[in-house]
Motif scaffolding. Structure first.
Motif, mmCIF file in Angstrom:
data_model
loop_
_atom_site.group_PDB
_atom_site.id
_atom_site.type_symbol
_atom_site.label_atom_id
_atom_site.label_comp_id
_atom_site.label_asym_id
_atom_site.label_seq_id
_atom_site.Cartn_x
_atom_site.Cartn_y
_atom_site.Cartn_z
ATOM 1 N N LYS A 233 9.367 1.133 -2.323
ATOM 2 C CA LYS A 233 9.675 1.847 -3.575
ATOM 3 C C LYS A 233 9.991 0.829 -4.740
ATOM 4 C CE LYS A 233 14.579 2.272 -2.219
ATOM 5 N NZ LYS A 233 15.906 3.268 -1.941
ATOM 6 N N PRO A 234 9.752 1.329 -6.005
ATOM 7 C CA PRO A 234 9.848 0.436 -6.876
ATOM 8 C C PRO A 234 11.301 0.102 -7.144
ATOM 9 C CG PRO A 234 8.704 2.607 -7.663
ATOM 10 C CD PRO A 234 9.076 2.818 -6.297
ATOM 11 N N VAL A 235 11.582 -0.789 -7.981
ATOM 12 C CA VAL A 235 12.988 -1.450 -8.048
ATOM 13 C C VAL A 235 13.300 -0.944 -9.578
ATOM 14 C CG1 VAL A 235 12.679 -3.277 -6.537
ATOM 15 C CG2 VAL A 235 12.080 -3.704 -9.067
ATOM 16 N N ALA A 236 14.747 -0.873 -9.618
ATOM 17 C CA ALA A 236 15.396 -0.315 -11.067
ATOM 18 C C ALA A 236 14.815 -1.115 -12.239
ATOM 19 C CB ALA A 236 16.854 -0.220 -10.844
ATOM 20 N N GLN A 237 14.905 -2.663 -12.053
ATOM 21 C CA GLN A 237 14.934 -3.526 -12.986
ATOM 22 C C GLN A 237 13.308 -3.405 -13.562
ATOM 23 O OE1 GLN A 237 16.052 -4.060 -9.959
ATOM 24 N NE2 GLN A 237 17.765 -5.679 -10.022
ATOM 25 N N PHE A 238 12.750 -3.114 -13.122
ATOM 26 C CA PHE A 238 11.113 -2.827 -13.592
ATOM 27 C C PHE A 238 10.401 -1.617 -12.975
ATOM 28 C CE2 PHE A 238 11.976 -7.092 -11.912
ATOM 29 C CZ PHE A 238 11.136 -6.959 -10.398
ATOM 30 N N PRO A 239 10.648 -0.362 -13.197
ATOM 31 C CA PRO A 239 10.214 0.724 -12.404
ATOM 32 C C PRO A 239 8.883 0.873 -12.576
ATOM 33 C CG PRO A 239 11.487 1.428 -14.413
ATOM 34 C CD PRO A 239 11.849 -0.195 -14.273
ATOM 35 N N ASP A 240 8.097 0.430 -13.465
ATOM 36 C CA ASP A 240 6.579 0.594 -13.779
ATOM 37 C C ASP A 240 5.891 -0.474 -12.908
ATOM 38 O OD1 ASP A 240 7.337 2.483 -15.583
ATOM 39 O OD2 ASP A 240 7.482 1.145 -17.460
ATOM 40 N N VAL A 241 6.462 -1.471 -12.432
ATOM 41 C CA VAL A 241 5.529 -2.232 -11.576
ATOM 42 C C VAL A 241 5.437 -1.567 -10.231
ATOM 43 C CG1 VAL A 241 5.780 -4.548 -10.295
ATOM 44 C CG2 VAL A 241 6.565 -4.239 -12.659
ATOM 45 N N PRO A 242 4.218 -1.609 -9.532
ATOM 46 C CA PRO A 242 3.488 -1.107 -8.432
ATOM 47 C C PRO A 242 4.206 -1.447 -7.393
ATOM 48 C CG PRO A 242 1.637 -2.302 -9.412
ATOM 49 C CD PRO A 242 2.844 -2.235 -10.496
ATOM 50 N N THR A 243 4.317 -0.911 -6.224
ATOM 51 C CA THR A 243 4.567 -1.617 -4.802
ATOM 52 C C THR A 243 3.231 -1.851 -4.433
ATOM 53 O OG1 THR A 243 4.384 0.607 -3.563
ATOM 54 C CG2 THR A 243 6.602 -0.011 -4.754
ATOM 55 N N MET A 244 3.117 -2.626 -2.921
ATOM 56 C CA MET A 244 2.123 -3.027 -2.469
ATOM 57 C C MET A 244 1.542 -1.570 -1.855
ATOM 58 S SD MET A 244 3.894 -4.988 0.555
ATOM 59 C CE MET A 244 5.156 -4.400 1.899
ATOM 60 N N LEU A 245 2.449 -0.398 -1.580
ATOM 61 C CA LEU A 245 1.909 0.674 -0.812
ATOM 62 C C LEU A 245 0.960 1.238 -1.794
ATOM 63 C CD1 LEU A 245 4.991 1.871 1.214
ATOM 64 C CD2 LEU A 245 3.105 0.739 1.816
ATOM 65 N N ASP A 246 1.339 1.175 -3.107
ATOM 66 C CA ASP A 246 0.664 1.840 -4.285
ATOM 67 C C ASP A 246 -1.024 1.212 -4.513
ATOM 68 O OD1 ASP A 246 2.751 3.500 -5.051
ATOM 69 O OD2 ASP A 246 3.445 1.756 -6.390
ATOM 70 N N VAL A 247 -1.003 0.234 -3.950
ATOM 71 C CA VAL A 247 -2.158 -0.530 -4.146
ATOM 72 C C VAL A 247 -3.134 -0.569 -2.671
ATOM 73 C CG1 VAL A 247 -1.737 -1.826 -6.049
ATOM 74 C CG2 VAL A 247 -1.359 -2.867 -3.894
ATOM 75 N N ALA A 248 -2.612 0.014 -1.681
ATOM 76 C CA ALA A 248 -3.120 -0.230 -0.145
ATOM 77 C C ALA A 248 -4.542 0.643 -0.095
ATOM 78 C CB ALA A 248 -2.021 0.447 0.739
ATOM 79 N N GLY A 249 -5.097 0.185 0.600
ATOM 80 C CA GLY A 249 -6.534 0.934 0.799
ATOM 81 C C GLY A 249 -6.612 2.055 1.853
ATOM 82 N N ASP A 250 -7.139 1.671 2.933
ATOM 83 C CA ASP A 250 -7.165 2.745 4.247
ATOM 84 C C ASP A 250 -5.943 2.972 4.855
ATOM 85 O OD1 ASP A 250 -6.914 0.549 5.681
ATOM 86 O OD2 ASP A 250 -9.009 0.439 6.106
ATOM 87 N N ALA A 251 -5.614 3.918 5.783
ATOM 88 C CA ALA A 251 -4.669 4.227 6.609
ATOM 89 C C ALA A 251 -4.029 2.869 7.353
ATOM 90 C CB ALA A 251 -4.721 5.490 7.479
ATOM 91 N N ALA A 252 -5.027 2.102 7.655
ATOM 92 C CA ALA A 252 -4.402 1.072 8.670
ATOM 93 C C ALA A 252 -3.959 0.146 7.847
ATOM 94 C CB ALA A 252 -5.737 0.479 9.403
ATOM 95 N N SER A 253 -4.356 -0.239 6.643
ATOM 96 C CA SER A 253 -3.674 -0.911 5.758
ATOM 97 C C SER A 253 -2.441 -0.635 5.255
ATOM 98 C CB SER A 253 -4.487 -1.332 4.487
ATOM 99 O OG SER A 253 -5.716 -1.900 4.628
ATOM 100 N N LYS A 254 -2.124 0.618 4.837
ATOM 101 C CA LYS A 254 -0.897 1.215 4.502
ATOM 102 C C LYS A 254 0.013 1.093 5.668
ATOM 103 C CE LYS A 254 0.587 4.851 1.811
ATOM 104 N NZ LYS A 254 0.564 5.878 0.821
ATOM 105 N N GLU A 255 -0.370 1.476 6.936
ATOM 106 C CA GLU A 255 0.379 1.070 8.050
ATOM 107 C C GLU A 255 1.092 -0.287 7.983
ATOM 108 O OE1 GLU A 255 0.610 1.830 12.921
ATOM 109 O OE2 GLU A 255 -1.135 1.305 11.974
ATOM 110 N N MET A 256 0.151 -1.225 8.016
ATOM 111 C CA MET A 256 0.636 -2.848 8.030
ATOM 112 C C MET A 256 1.575 -2.881 6.721
ATOM 113 S SD MET A 256 -1.858 -6.003 7.659
ATOM 114 C CE MET A 256 -2.842 -5.363 9.133
ATOM 115 N N LEU A 257 1.252 -2.586 5.907
ATOM 116 C CA LEU A 257 2.233 -2.764 4.537
ATOM 117 C C LEU A 257 3.470 -2.188 4.644
ATOM 118 C CD1 LEU A 257 -0.327 -2.718 1.644
ATOM 119 C CD2 LEU A 257 0.604 -4.642 2.608
ATOM 120 N N GLN A 258 3.520 -1.055 5.248
ATOM 121 C CA GLN A 258 4.793 -0.316 5.233
ATOM 122 C C GLN A 258 5.769 -0.952 6.538
ATOM 123 O OE1 GLN A 258 5.540 3.250 3.995
ATOM 124 N NE2 GLN A 258 7.354 2.007 4.699
#
Length: 340
Positions: A233-258
């Protein structure tokens, strides 16, 4: 009658003693550690974040237990030497250690050379801190956003700084490479994180990933800019900066990043040796929980830039069990990271 009265008193005394023992097992302070010396091991050199947390905790925990808690620095092999020692220490709670859970679990999953412990065997007292890693770039550099980061990596020209194989700084770009299908180059050989950060600001590398707390001074000075949060999830200090889950591609990539986010957020934890005496462990857990949730203690951590994020020892143990079942592709990344 007199003998009967004496017998009754003896029964009452036995019941009272049993009640005290039950209280201790339930986690109420029983004085098990009163007058004892407890070594709180920091597996890194003095002066860093782990050392800061340990030195804040030691006097407060000692006061709560009626014991003397001494901080002992035992650097070596990225914390591996101290973790191996903890795994074979006397299980009475007089040796504790503040663990980098990412390294403790990651090195075990990778089957790294020299690992002689099982993370799930440690007796966990509780978590004191948790934060994501954050990728930053130099303000004067060409990378200004996560899109710039991915575009540069796709061209095969993105250089990440890292202090050495097996570190978060080394694992992070490898995970991003695999999950995002890009090519990150990892530059090592720095004497420490300070030297790696300086290389970023001087333009010798393009990006640097490490813990949020360690990155904040560079960001607050205006020399570095946050690009990507390696967390769930984003951090309070800079809430507009995306997380790596926001830029994940397919389901396998998202599972790895999660999974990577879950590992990074497992944080900094106080652990005791395996097979800890349960009554003494309960007392340690109870004292730790009371200390780290006290308002003044939390405020002191915030003032030092070391926020307190508490999790119970039982919950930490549950998290470790979850982390010991990673995606197969993630284990391959860890093995590559520890081989360098």
């Amino acid at each position: 009658m007199k003998k009967l009265h004496i017998a009754a008193l003896a029964v009452i005394a036995m019941v009272a003693a049993a009640g005290c023992q039950s209280q201790g097992a339930a986690g109420k302070a029983s004085g098990n550690f009163k007058g004892e010396t407890i070594n709180l091991v920091v597996p890194f050199d003095p002066g860093g974040g782990y050392d800061s947390y340990a030195r804040q905790l030691a006097p407060a925990l000692g006061k709560e237990l009626g014991a003397k808690v001494v901080v002992v620095n035992k650097p070596g092999a990225g914390g591996l030497l101290a973790m191996n020692e903890l795994s074979s220490a006397k299980p009475d709670g007089t040796t504790l250690e503040i663990l980098n859970m990412t390294g403790a679990v990651g090195s075990a999953l990778a089957g790294a050379d020299g690992v002689k412990y099982k993370p799930q065997d440690f007796s966990y007292v509780g978590q004191i801190a948790s934060e994501p890693d954050v990728v930053i770039a130099a303000k004067k550099g060409a990378i200004k956003s996560s899109a710039d980061l991915v575009a540069a990596a796709q061209k095969g020209g993105l250089r990440f700084a890292a202090t050495g194989p097996g570190s978060n700084e080394y694992v992070d770009p490898l995970v991003l490479s695999k999950a995002l299908g890009v090519n990150n180059k990892i530059v090592t050989g720095f004497a420490g994180s300070g030297e790696a950060a300086l290389a970023l600001l001087q333009g010798h590398v393009d990006a640097y990933s490490r813990s949020l707390g360690s990155q904040l001074p560079t960001i607050k000075s205006g020399d570095g800019i946050p690009i990507l949060v390696l967390g769930s999830k984003p951090v309070a200090q800079f809430p507009d900066v995306p997380t790596m889950l926001d830029v994940a591609g397919d389901a396998a990539s998202k599972e790895m990043l999660q999974f990577h986010a879950h590992l990074l957020e497992s944080g900094r934890t106080i652990a005791a040796p395996p097979k800890m005496d349960q009554a003494r462990l309960a007392e340690l857990r109870d004292a730790f929980a009371k200390v780290v949730q006290e308002a003044d203690f939390v405020a002191e951590g915030e003032k030092a830039g070391r926020p307190i994020v508490y999790k119970s020892g039982a919950d930490v143990a549950k998290t470790v069990d979850e982390l010991m079942n990673p995606p197969a592709a993630y284990v391959d990344i860890l093995k590559a990271a520890y081989q360098g």
